[in-house]
Design a protein around this motif. Structure first.
Motif, PDB file in Angstrom:
ATOM      1  N   ARG A 177       0.821  -1.211   0.000  1.00 20.47           N
ATOM      2  CA  ARG A 177       0.000   0.000   0.000  1.00 20.47           C
ATOM      3  C   ARG A 177       0.856   1.261   0.000  1.00 20.47           C
ATOM      4  O   ARG A 177       0.545   2.240   0.666  1.00 20.47           O
ATOM      5  N   GLY A 178       1.930   1.205  -0.726  1.00 19.19           N
ATOM      6  CA  GLY A 178       2.802   2.362  -0.849  1.00 19.19           C
ATOM      7  C   GLY A 178       4.041   2.314   0.014  1.00 19.19           C
ATOM      8  O   GLY A 178       4.875   3.222  -0.049  1.00 19.19           O
ATOM      9  N   GLU A 179       4.196   1.255   0.827  1.00 17.93           N
ATOM     10  CA  GLU A 179       5.386   1.144   1.665  1.00 17.93           C
ATOM     11  C   GLU A 179       6.625   0.907   0.792  1.00 17.93           C
ATOM     12  O   GLU A 179       6.551   0.242  -0.240  1.00 17.93           O
ATOM     13  N   ASN A 180       7.776   1.479   1.206  1.00 18.23           N
ATOM     14  CA  ASN A 180       8.983   1.222   0.435  1.00 18.23           C
ATOM     15  C   ASN A 180       9.464  -0.212   0.679  1.00 18.23           C
ATOM     16  O   ASN A 180       8.992  -0.901   1.582  1.00 18.23           O
ATOM     17  N   ALA A 181      10.424  -0.651  -0.140  1.00 17.77           N
ATOM     18  CA  ALA A 181      10.829  -2.063  -0.125  1.00 17.77           C
ATOM     19  C   ALA A 181      11.390  -2.499   1.225  1.00 17.77           C
ATOM     20  O   ALA A 181      11.099  -3.606   1.690  1.00 17.77           O
ATOM     21  N   VAL A 182      12.188  -1.634   1.871  1.00 22.22           N
ATOM     22  CA  VAL A 182      12.816  -2.022   3.137  1.00 22.22           C
ATOM     23  C   VAL A 182      11.775  -2.159   4.244  1.00 22.22           C
ATOM     24  O   VAL A 182      11.761  -3.143   4.991  1.00 22.22           O
ATOM     25  N   VAL A 183      10.884  -1.191   4.351  1.00 18.28           N
ATOM     26  CA  VAL A 183       9.844  -1.227   5.385  1.00 18.28           C
ATOM     27  C   VAL A 183       8.911  -2.409   5.157  1.00 18.28           C
ATOM     28  O   VAL A 183       8.546  -3.131   6.092  1.00 18.28           O
ATOM     29  N   PHE A 184       8.535  -2.634   3.906  1.00 22.34           N
ATOM     30  CA  PHE A 184       7.634  -3.737   3.592  1.00 22.34           C
ATOM     31  C   PHE A 184       8.307  -5.082   3.856  1.00 22.34           C
ATOM     32  O   PHE A 184       7.681  -6.026   4.325  1.00 22.34           O
ATOM     33  N   ALA A 185       9.604  -5.157   3.555  1.00 27.61           N
ATOM     34  CA  ALA A 185      10.350  -6.375   3.828  1.00 27.61           C
ATOM     35  C   ALA A 185      10.443  -6.634   5.330  1.00 27.61           C
ATOM     36  O   ALA A 185      10.354  -7.785   5.782  1.00 27.61           O
ATOM     37  N   PHE A 186      10.615  -5.566   6.114  1.00 28.10           N
ATOM     38  CA  PHE A 186      10.661  -5.713   7.569  1.00 28.10           C
ATOM     39  C   PHE A 186       9.343  -6.294   8.084  1.00 28.10           C
ATOM     40  O   PHE A 186       9.328  -7.217   8.901  1.00 28.10           O
ATOM     41  N   GLY A 187       8.249  -5.777   7.593  1.00 27.83           N
ATOM     42  CA  GLY A 187       6.950  -6.303   8.004  1.00 27.83           C
ATOM     43  C   GLY A 187       6.789  -7.762   7.616  1.00 27.83           C
ATOM     44  O   GLY A 187       6.262  -8.570   8.390  1.00 27.83           O
ATOM     45  N   THR A 188       7.272  -8.110   6.424  1.00 19.03           N
ATOM     46  CA  THR A 188       7.172  -9.490   5.956  1.00 19.03           C
ATOM     47  C   THR A 188       7.995 -10.440   6.813  1.00 19.03           C
ATOM     48  O   THR A 188       7.533 -11.515   7.205  1.00 19.03           O
ATOM     49  N   MET A 189       9.242 -10.045   7.111  1.00 21.74           N
ATOM     50  CA  MET A 189      10.095 -10.894   7.941  1.00 21.74           C
ATOM     51  C   MET A 189       9.548 -11.006   9.354  1.00 21.74           C
ATOM     52  O   MET A 189       9.630 -12.078   9.979  1.00 21.74           O
TER      53      MET A 189
END
Length: 293
Positions: A177-189
């Protein structure tokens, strides 16, 4: 460099880092329960990516809108890795990487079903060349070995994991939903750490961590930092700039990287005819780079 070009570069690095998981994973798989190793791995990877995210501007509260998204993505990614290590208990690294080359077609199918992403003729040709080249590399240019190939239990287990990996790619674009790759990856991990800890808590507690051989710790650190943290960021970034089929097409390079890893670990090199397969994977990449869709 455009976002699309950087997406291709990200997947090139991704394929090299993922290849290390096959060679190292096969050495560690029989010393620890796969779910225990990957649960701790995801915790470490989440810590690494979280630190990077904080250093690069922090994690906005808005990034955790609908946190179920991260549980879904982290669950898919975690399931893939658990199945990978379970499969590597019996499947050789190169054979497992052969199974991995099936993910582009599955990803293309999921991409169409979820995002209506269409495969162009050039992309189809690229996937065909890549698949032929990968198989040529995997079976060391031995047609007899290819014709006699029998799918073992480890390969079947890993194939199930690869299906989850293929679904993961289009889901990234669908749920971002517009999150950058690093932030979104953090949420995923973080989501993966939560789901795997819930799934394998008993195995984590039962593991004799101090008594594990060094190869397990080497594999754990490598997979946490390079094959989880780094590759998740790379995959997240690429999935936001490239169609799912293009993202997963880079898996065709993985068998070639695995052979390089096996040589580095002292297992020798394949015969010169294998260069033909490497050339075909290069052709596949060139076709993908020129495709405009």
């Amino acid at each position: 460099m455009s976002g699309v070009s950087r997406g291709h570069l990200a997947m090139l690095v991704f394929s090299a880092l993922v290849a290390g998981s096959f060679s190292l994973g096969s050495l560690a798989a029989n010393h620890i329960a796969p779910v225990a190793l990957n649960a701790v791995r995801f915790v470490l990877a989440a810590a690494v990516i979280g630190g990077v995210a904080l250093a690069w501007g922090g994690v906005p509260r808005a990034a955790f809108r609908a946190p179920w998204r991260y549980l879904v993505l982290g669950g898919l990614f975690g399931f893939y890795f658990v199945m990978m290590f379970e499969g590597l208990k019996t499947a050789p690294p190169v054979s497992a990487s052969a199974v991995f080359t099936l993910t582009p077609l599955m990803a293309a199918g999921f991409g169409y079903l979820l995002l209506r992403q269409h495969m162009t003729g050039r992309m189809a040709l690229a996937m065909f060349c890549g698949a032929v080249g990968a198989l040529w590399v995997i079976f060391r240019a031995d047609l007899g070995a290819l014709m006699a190939f029998e799918v073992g239990r480890g390969e079947v287990i890993y194939f199930i994991g690869c299906a989850a990996h293929a679904l993961y790619a289009p889901m990234v674009r669908m749920l971002n939903r517009g999150e950058n790759a690093v932030v979104f990856a953090f949420g995923t991990m973080l989501g993966g750490a939560v789901t795997l800890m819930g799934w394998g808590w008993q195995e984590v507690v039962a593991t004799d961590w101090p008594g594990l051989p060094a190869i397990v710790w080497i594999t754990l650190v490598y997979t946490a930092v390079f094959a989880s943290a780094a590759t998740t960021v790379l995959l997240q970034f690429a999935a936001l700039h490239l169609p799912s089929s293009k993202v997963m097409a880079y898996t065709y390079l993985t068998p070639t990287w695995v052979i390089g890893w096996e040589f580095f670990l002292g297992n020798g090199l394949p015969g010169p005819l294998v260069v033909i397969g490497v050339a075909l994977t290069a052709v596949a990449l060139l076709l993908l780079l020129k495709d405009e869709h």
